[in-house]
Design an enzyme around this catalytic site. Structure first.
Site, mmCIF file in Angstrom:
data_model
loop_
_atom_site.group_PDB
_atom_site.id
_atom_site.type_symbol
_atom_site.label_atom_id
_atom_site.label_comp_id
_atom_site.label_asym_id
_atom_site.label_seq_id
_atom_site.Cartn_x
_atom_site.Cartn_y
_atom_site.Cartn_z
ATOM 1 N N GLU A 54 23.151 -14.991 -25.550
ATOM 2 C CA GLU A 54 23.621 -14.880 -26.933
ATOM 3 C C GLU A 54 24.525 -16.044 -27.307
ATOM 4 O O GLU A 54 24.930 -16.844 -26.444
ATOM 5 C CB GLU A 54 24.378 -13.553 -27.126
ATOM 6 C CG GLU A 54 25.640 -13.464 -26.271
ATOM 7 C CD GLU A 54 26.354 -12.119 -26.379
ATOM 8 O OE1 GLU A 54 25.680 -11.091 -26.591
ATOM 9 O OE2 GLU A 54 27.596 -12.116 -26.246
ATOM 10 N N HIS A 67 27.750 -17.040 -30.593
ATOM 11 C CA HIS A 67 28.579 -16.521 -31.681
ATOM 12 C C HIS A 67 29.617 -17.570 -32.032
ATOM 13 O O HIS A 67 29.815 -18.552 -31.293
ATOM 14 C CB HIS A 67 29.238 -15.194 -31.284
ATOM 15 C CG HIS A 67 29.611 -15.112 -29.834
ATOM 16 N ND1 HIS A 67 30.578 -15.914 -29.280
ATOM 17 C CD2 HIS A 67 29.114 -14.365 -28.810
ATOM 18 C CE1 HIS A 67 30.682 -15.640 -27.991
ATOM 19 N NE2 HIS A 67 29.797 -14.710 -27.657
ATOM 20 N N HIS A 79 34.660 -17.968 -25.770
ATOM 21 C CA HIS A 79 35.028 -17.176 -24.600
ATOM 22 C C HIS A 79 35.773 -18.072 -23.614
ATOM 23 O O HIS A 79 35.393 -19.228 -23.403
ATOM 24 C CB HIS A 79 33.793 -16.670 -23.841
ATOM 25 C CG HIS A 79 33.081 -15.532 -24.480
ATOM 26 N ND1 HIS A 79 33.709 -14.473 -25.058
ATOM 27 C CD2 HIS A 79 31.752 -15.274 -24.597
ATOM 28 C CE1 HIS A 79 32.815 -13.615 -25.516
ATOM 29 N NE2 HIS A 79 31.607 -14.083 -25.251
ATOM 30 N N HIS A 97 24.813 -18.707 -24.057
ATOM 31 C CA HIS A 97 25.400 -18.489 -22.722
ATOM 32 C C HIS A 97 24.866 -17.203 -22.107
ATOM 33 O O HIS A 97 24.510 -16.250 -22.821
ATOM 34 C CB HIS A 97 26.931 -18.462 -22.782
ATOM 35 C CG HIS A 97 27.483 -17.420 -23.712
ATOM 36 N ND1 HIS A 97 27.526 -17.597 -25.067
ATOM 37 C CD2 HIS A 97 28.020 -16.193 -23.475
ATOM 38 C CE1 HIS A 97 28.072 -16.533 -25.631
ATOM 39 N NE2 HIS A 97 28.358 -15.646 -24.695
ATOM 40 N N CYS A 120 37.082 -12.132 -19.072
ATOM 41 C CA CYS A 120 36.730 -12.838 -20.301
ATOM 42 C C CYS A 120 37.822 -12.596 -21.336
ATOM 43 O O CYS A 120 38.077 -11.464 -21.726
ATOM 44 C CB CYS A 120 35.377 -12.375 -20.819
ATOM 45 S SG CYS A 120 34.902 -13.199 -22.361
#
Lengths: 151, 151
Positions: free
Chosen positions: A65, A67, A71, A105, A119
């Protein structure tokens, strides 16, 4: 998590923590993933961010995914592979992985053992996007990425 | 840390990390502490928070202090003792410690080995306060705290 409702000291026991619930990786069943769980270790609003622990069983993987939010990852347990953009890298305990905005990733527990990582993420964040067929084909154009995704 | 200037993958080697500088614990020499270092692992503005790694040599300790901002701590290396408010607790790897606003706290590497921990903190935060004589006396009124501070 409300600070009034959780203890100040929470002990670790074999990758589980006192007062922390081991949750499904995602509530939404639409995204592909395998054998992975989620534990939220810190989520107080005043921190501005959250710290979560994700763990895959051997052979498991997170969702491929991307976004807008980034992270900040530290591997905590085991060995495996990580895809960030077009880079596939082996990871080991305490290695750091930065996943910038809008970068594909995925983590994979490829070494016959669990792979767990911390994370850190902003409290305010957008929902992940999944690759469409064209985007997946573009990723697979690089042989190392295609081999990673086929594992 | 600027994302354009650091690598996405930074390896760990014996509690040091690629591209991460091991710094003095504090720039300001006025606060008492002993044998402790600081490494900033993640500090991108868009995260809203930072992740730092602090490590004391055997016998070292952090500053006894308090502040408005909270700390979210995970022990990473070794064993020792931690004071939060009036509680003194032994800590071991991966234990979680929450340090709420305006709560006196200190870490001590009391077990003849280094003590290292991750500390997550909001990017925007106030400066720590040190105890004055009256506040120190109030802390020492509890025998377990007095014994901890005297170690």
């Amino acid at each position: 998590m409300d600070i009034e409702q959780s203890s100040l000291f929470r002990e670790h026991h074999d990758y589980r923590w006192d007062e922390v619930t081991c949750l499904p990786y995602k509530e939404d069943g639409a995204a592909p993933f395998k054998a992975i769980s989620r534990q939220v270790l810190f989520a107080e609003a005043q921190l501005g961010c959250e710290l979560r622990y994700f763990e895959m069983d051997a052979g498991g993987y997170s969702t491929l995914e991307r976004h807008e939010h980034m992270h900040a990852v530290m591997i905590l347990r085991g060995h495996g592979l990580c895809l960030v953009g077009e880079d596939v890298r082996p990871v080991k305990p305490y290695d750091l992985v930065t996943i910038p905005s809008w970068t594909w990733h995925q983590f994979r527990a490829t070494e016959g053992e669990p792979l767990g990582f911390l994370c850190m993420v902003n409290t305010l964040r957008d929902r992940p996007q999944l690759p469409d067929e064209q985007e997946l084909a573009a990723l697979q154009a690089k042989p190392a990425v295609a081999a990673f995704l086929a594992r």
